[in-house]
Design a protein around this motif. Structure first.
Motif, PDB file in Angstrom:
ATOM      1  N   LYS A  74      -4.751  -9.593 -13.829  1.00 45.12           N
ATOM      2  CA  LYS A  74      -5.015  -8.177 -14.117  1.00 45.12           C
ATOM      3  C   LYS A  74      -4.334  -7.206 -13.152  1.00 45.12           C
ATOM      4  O   LYS A  74      -4.148  -6.038 -13.473  1.00 45.12           O
ATOM      5  CB  LYS A  74      -6.528  -7.911 -14.114  1.00 45.12           C
ATOM      6  N   GLU A  75      -3.973  -7.679 -11.961  1.00 43.88           N
ATOM      7  CA  GLU A  75      -3.367  -6.781 -10.978  1.00 43.88           C
ATOM      8  C   GLU A  75      -1.839  -6.879 -10.957  1.00 43.88           C
ATOM      9  O   GLU A  75      -1.201  -6.401 -10.025  1.00 43.88           O
ATOM     10  CB  GLU A  75      -3.912  -7.081  -9.581  1.00 43.88           C
ATOM     11  N   TYR A  76      -1.262  -7.482 -11.997  1.00 44.66           N
ATOM     12  CA  TYR A  76       0.191  -7.630 -12.017  1.00 44.66           C
ATOM     13  C   TYR A  76       0.874  -6.262 -11.943  1.00 44.66           C
ATOM     14  O   TYR A  76       0.507  -5.335 -12.657  1.00 44.66           O
ATOM     15  CB  TYR A  76       0.643  -8.354 -13.286  1.00 44.66           C
ATOM     16  N   LYS A  78       1.136  -4.601  -8.933  1.00 46.09           N
ATOM     17  CA  LYS A  78       0.603  -3.782  -7.827  1.00 46.09           C
ATOM     18  C   LYS A  78       1.561  -3.713  -6.639  1.00 46.09           C
ATOM     19  O   LYS A  78       1.503  -2.758  -5.868  1.00 46.09           O
ATOM     20  CB  LYS A  78      -0.756  -4.298  -7.380  1.00 46.09           C
ATOM     21  N   GLU A 128      -2.178 -15.368  -5.800  1.00 50.65           N
ATOM     22  CA  GLU A 128      -3.527 -14.792  -5.830  1.00 50.65           C
ATOM     23  C   GLU A 128      -4.313 -15.271  -7.041  1.00 50.65           C
ATOM     24  O   GLU A 128      -5.546 -15.385  -6.977  1.00 50.65           O
ATOM     25  CB  GLU A 128      -3.442 -13.272  -5.765  1.00 50.65           C
ATOM     26  N   GLU A 171       6.832  -9.892  -6.763  1.00 50.22           N
ATOM     27  CA  GLU A 171       5.711  -9.566  -7.663  1.00 50.22           C
ATOM     28  C   GLU A 171       5.187 -10.836  -8.327  1.00 50.22           C
ATOM     29  O   GLU A 171       3.969 -11.049  -8.430  1.00 50.22           O
ATOM     30  CB  GLU A 171       6.168  -8.574  -8.721  1.00 50.22           C
ATOM     31  N   ALA A 184       1.499 -12.746  -7.865  1.00 51.18           N
ATOM     32  CA  ALA A 184       0.632 -13.010  -9.020  1.00 51.18           C
ATOM     33  C   ALA A 184       0.190 -14.472  -9.053  1.00 51.18           C
ATOM     34  O   ALA A 184      -0.997 -14.783  -9.228  1.00 51.18           O
ATOM     35  CB  ALA A 184       1.364 -12.645 -10.305  1.00 51.18           C
ATOM     36  N   SER A 228       3.539  -0.820 -14.145  1.00 55.16           N
ATOM     37  CA  SER A 228       2.438  -1.177 -15.042  1.00 55.16           C
ATOM     38  C   SER A 228       2.928  -2.160 -16.098  1.00 55.16           C
ATOM     39  O   SER A 228       4.127  -2.212 -16.418  1.00 55.16           O
ATOM     40  CB  SER A 228       1.894   0.077 -15.732  1.00 55.16           C
ATOM     41  N   THR A 241       0.815  -1.219   0.000  1.00 58.42           N
ATOM     42  CA  THR A 241       0.000   0.000   0.000  1.00 58.42           C
ATOM     43  C   THR A 241       0.849   1.270   0.000  1.00 58.42           C
ATOM     44  O   THR A 241       0.339   2.354  -0.246  1.00 58.42           O
ATOM     45  CB  THR A 241      -0.920   0.028   1.229  1.00 58.42           C
ATOM     46  N   LYS A 268       4.587  -1.459  -8.029  1.00 55.58           N
ATOM     47  CA  LYS A 268       4.063  -0.214  -8.617  1.00 55.58           C
ATOM     48  C   LYS A 268       4.552  -0.033 -10.062  1.00 55.58           C
ATOM     49  O   LYS A 268       4.891   1.064 -10.502  1.00 55.58           O
ATOM     50  CB  LYS A 268       4.459   1.015  -7.786  1.00 55.58           C
TER      51      LYS A 268
END
Length: 487
Positions: A150-152, A154, A243, A236, A240, A159, A10, A157
């Protein structure tokens, strides 16, 4: 006082709330065992050792897992260069690791799994990702489809669009997309390999930790830790996979320690600028490196130098001296007119220490509180020596201050292993039997130890543990209670 933890996921400090009240599950990435450990490895070990100790001090039952990567390109290459089986190389450096950990008083993890003993778990994990559509096989290799998650990005930080620019397919790779990463690698001549549904091969680095976490800790853990350099791609990619498979958060809190640098460059074997842990403890008390690590916030870089080790050695001697000198003061004549005492300074130091530690494990601020108390102890000592005597109240306050320093230093910071607390503990005498163990007595002592831990009387708890250890009894604190076994 609530504990605040900086969460890499976060990007901010958050109140620490475990999944299950009173229990904390932690996983940290361990070493790849192809060479000796250096100060960079030592920093991570010390940081998470202290975090674990502090959580335990707060009353949590901490279940801690740290792995060994014992099959890897670097291990295989070293084995080839030395004309040895890769298992011999791995075993050699696992042994080196345990020696280093013992010398630096890193508490053993509750479980320390090896990749090679979890191959069936890893294969099962990969097959489930294939079945769910997140992975695919090509000629014996298995890859994770990054774009399907889709959240790879996060955690780090980053893209997907940003990653595409630097992505490429290495020679020999058969993946469909440059962003995809290997979960299973088809075997090459002369390399270790295991049977799988996709042919002989070995696991990819990023999937190993996931499978071991799922096996030993479950699909969601409280804390995942490691060095800052593991955030991307390793952590990361772990996130992935985990989850994608479970549809649950993988870890509530991601904690990353900063790197160790030398003249501003990352300490690493590839750059040849590393200092081994063995070199450190051949020259210094291991506590000196511990204190140096704790003098910098865990998230900040630590620039190592021998000059800093010398400065830290002097600071450590001041801290240790304040604990030791009670024995000197109690030999002074009693002087009822000596009015000074340390009770206010003790209360202030303890309050400052725990406030700092509860603010994202701020060890530099916590140490500052302890050294403020040391200064007050030295002032009282000098006055007493100069006056030629000390009052009973002042002596008792110095004893309490010394005990506080010893207790905090040993139980939370892992220092002072060779020192004894000033607290007078009744000697626990247990008859040593050659073969027979008095089960009732051992369990009674463990009950006393658990009560002492609950009441934060850690000197007594450690005393009992050490005495039992001398008798060949190993204690293990687990999420379901304290277990013991004969060595």
């Amino acid at each position: 006082m609530s504990l605040k933890v900086y969460n890499t996921l976060t990007g901010k400090k958050e109140e620490f709330v475990p999944i299950k009240p009173g229990e904390v599950k932690i996983y940290t990435c361990g070493v790849t065992v192809y060479d000796v450990n250096h100060v960079g490895h030592g920093r991570s070990l010390i940081v998470f050792d202290v975090i674990r100790r502090y959580l335990r001090y707060l009353g949590y039952n901490v279940y801690f897992v740290r792995n060994f990567t014992d099959v890897d390109d670097k291990i295989i290459n070293r084995a080839k260069n030395e004309c040895l089986p890769f298992t011999v190389i791995a075993d050699r450096y696992i042994k080196e690791y345990f020696q280093d950990a013992e010398n630096f008083r890193i508490e053993p993890a509750d479980v320390e799994p090896r990749v090679t003993t979890h191959i069936p778990d890893i294969i099962d994990f990969i097959q489930r990702l294939i079945d769910k559509g997140y992975a695919y096989e090509v000629e014996g290799d298995v890859y994770f489809s990054v774009r399907k998650f889709k959240e790879y990005g996060k955690l780090s930080k980053r893209s997907v669009d940003e990653l595409i620019a630097g992505a490429r397919v290495e020679p020999g790779e058969k993946k469909k997309d440059p962003l995809d990463f290997a979960l299973w690698k088809a075997s090459k001549a002369g390399e270790p390999a295991w049977d799988s549904p996709w042919g002989k091969g070995r696991p990819g680095w990023h999937t190993e930790c996931c499978a071991m976490i799922f096996k030993h800790l479950g699909e969601t853990i409280d804390i995942h830790g490691g060095g800052l350099d593991l955030t991307f791609p390793h952590h990361e990619n772990e996130l992935a996979q985990a989850e994608a498979l479970s549809d649950k958060p993988f870890a509530r809190y991601w904690i990353h320690n900063g790197l160790v640098t030398v003249n501003g460059q990352k300490m690493s074997k590839s750059l040849g600028n590393y200092i081994t842990l063995k070199e450190i403890y051949s020259k210094y008390d291991p506590d000196v490196l511990r204190l140096l690590v704790l003098s910098v916030h865990y998230r900040s870089p630590l620039d190592f130098s021998w000059e800093k080790m010398e400065e830290t050695k002097k600071a450590y001697e001041r801290l240790k001296g304040a604990v030791d000198e009670y024995e000197v003061l109690k030999k002074l004549p009693e002087n009822p007119d000596f009015e000074d005492h340390l009770y206010d300074a003790i209360a202030k130091a303890e309050q400052g220490f725990y406030a700092a530690m509860s603010d994202d494990f701020n060890t530099p601020e916590a140490l500052a509180s302890l050294f403020t108390l040391v200064r007050e102890m030295n002032i009282l000592r000098d006055k007493a020596v100069k006056s030629g005597g000390i009052s009973k109240k002042a002596l008792e306050s110095y004893k309490e201050a010394s005990d506080v320093l010893h207790s905090i230093g040993k139980e939370i910071f892992g220092l002072f292993d060779s020192l004894q607390p000033c607290i007078e503990v009744e000697e626990i005498k247990v008859e040593k039997a050659e073969e027979k163990i008095d089960t009732e007595l051992v369990e009674a002592l463990i009950d006393v130890r658990n009560k002492a831990r609950k009441e934060k009387q850690f000197e007594i708890a450690d005393y009992i543990r050490d005495k039992l250890s001398q008798l060949g009894i190993v204690i293990e604190d687990t999420p379901v209670g304290t277990k013991w076994k004969k060595k």
